[in-house]
Design an enzyme around this catalytic site. Sequence first.
Site, short mmCIF file in Angstrom:
data_model
loop_
_atom_site.label_atom_id
_atom_site.label_comp_id
_atom_site.label_asym_id
_atom_site.label_seq_id
_atom_site.Cartn_x
_atom_site.Cartn_y
_atom_site.Cartn_z
N GLU A 139 -5.46 2.62 9.10
CA GLU A 139 -5.86 1.53 8.20
C GLU A 139 -6.65 2.06 7.01
OE1 GLU A 139 -4.68 -1.41 8.46
OE2 GLU A 139 -3.70 -1.01 10.38
N ASP A 154 0.24 6.84 8.16
CA ASP A 154 0.35 7.62 9.41
C ASP A 154 -0.02 9.07 9.16
OD1 ASP A 154 1.15 5.44 10.87
OD2 ASP A 154 3.28 6.00 10.98
#
Length: 300
Positions: free
Chosen positions: A159, A245
């Site tokens: 995030e 990611d």
Amino acid sequence: LSLMQTFGVEQRFGFNKITPALWLADLAKGLALGLVLGLPLLWVVLWLMQAGGTWWWLWAWGVLVAWQLFLMAIAPNVIMPLFNKFTPLEEGALKSAIEHLLARCGFKAGGLFVMDGSKRSTKANAFFTGFGKTKKIALFDTLIAKHSTEELVAILAHEIGHFRCKHIPQRLVASMLQSAVIFFLIGLATDPQGNFARMLFDAFGVKTISPHVGLVLFGLLFSPVSRLLGIFSNKWSRRHEFEADAYAAKHTGSPAPLIAALKKLTTDNLSHPTPHSLRVLLDYSHPPLSQRLEALEKLG
């Protein structure tokens, strides 16, 4: 539709935890917020259509942007607590690990909170909301219950990656630009002196050009265009997920914790790990698990 989804599909597969009373309370709160926050905005836009002249759409767009930023600012402390309870994360290994991650990433947040998502669903999630000093990091209690500290840190690193890779401002600017184009086109579709509006109304067999009818006709035509735009938007979003990611893998020192977390989330949420490529193209804002794992394993 929401009722059938919640007490039909969600109930059938064991996700639903919400009671009928809580569902009705959420519905009432949502309708009340729609009246309090939505009706004034709608009234202003319709008034500008009548009184704003040729450039009404530009003023209406400015009002919409300001309203959206206002809602983003008040959502963490005003709107979201109406539906869920946010409890400060307790002192311990998890909080220390998250604080170390925030320090490594140079990321400041207004607080770490646990949200009582379990009162509505067994599904797990984590999210950031607000901006500036109002920004909150919220972890579902279901997420904490199902994941290790390393996995939770990896999820939050993902995030944070969205912020550090500038995905949030990029999406915000793109949304603003898209809404500006939409308002411009609505302006053309409702201009009594314009050729576009005359052609549009003639195509539907409507003689008198009016703003309200123009909105309806524009909505009918824009629906398939919106679907097409969604394909490009989803593709952009999937690229952002890969980048976030990669950021998480780099700043946690290994892709392994995020890989483990993604596998658990996919299993717990009964998500399809290898959906058809056409379905991904049309509907997926996130890459399927198989693609995310392949990209992460290459980083390892």
